[in-house]
Motif scaffolding. Sequence first.
Motif: not given
Length: 277
Positions: A66-68, A71, A105, A107-108, A187-188, A218
């Motif tokens: 998911k994270s990939t 990105k 974007y 990120p988590q 992401d999350e 995500v």
Amino acid sequence: MSILEVHDVSIRYMTGDFKDIGLKEYVMRKLKGEYHVNEFWADRNISFSLEKGDMLGIIGTNGAGKSTLLKTAVGILPPLSGEITIDKSPASEMTRQEIARKIAYLPQSRSIPDMTVRQMVLHGRFPHLGYPRRYGEKDREIADRALMQTGLSDLADMPLSALSGGMRQNACIAMALAQDTDYIMLDEPTTFLDVSNGLEVMKILRELADGGKGVAAVMHDLPLAFKCSDAVAVLKNGGIAACGTPEQICASGIVRDIFGVGLRYCADGDYYHYTYD
């Protein structure tokens, strides 16, 4: 039509023991044919689309890719194959700055920088700045609007370290809003938040989608993902096992197959809940 499309994208990692053995040993093993590299496919033949005005929930077990995937969509990781297009323009022909003007974007994992809320939100304007990097009146107006949309206007001059986890997450979303993009990928976004703050963050994201932005998130909280999303993509072993409306995915039984629990919609309260029967 404004749309972000991912066509048959695959991402592969190559792993070896170079860091452990050092340069000299690495060269010697390569010459002797004794240096071995392992392949790890994070995502294979992934395809999905995200239109402005829609919210896409991306779910899957740990390690599903998911994270990939996020990105890769925002240009951080190059795909081994396939193509990503943003409003029909190939992302491979864009610079990172050009992509950042189209997609925000979050990120988590993020550290807490030593700055005020306003200073952090202004960082969202970086892709739009020339040289020297100085904020103009328009940048400050956009940042102030983002602060207002996320309910942070009264906290703008407070240090980020003084905020609760939920308010810090709102500040991150405000920074993405200040980036002034058509698409936002997160992401999350509810990780480490309590139920109340998680619901507040998802409410903001839902309002952004309703306001015309394309939002992809995500999620590990399945009921929340299903309640707030227009579509849900289910990842399994680096591929999309299913993609459809929350109702379609819920009825398919794939949630139980992958996660070992069921998911059911409660019409009376307009929410989803886990089932264990």
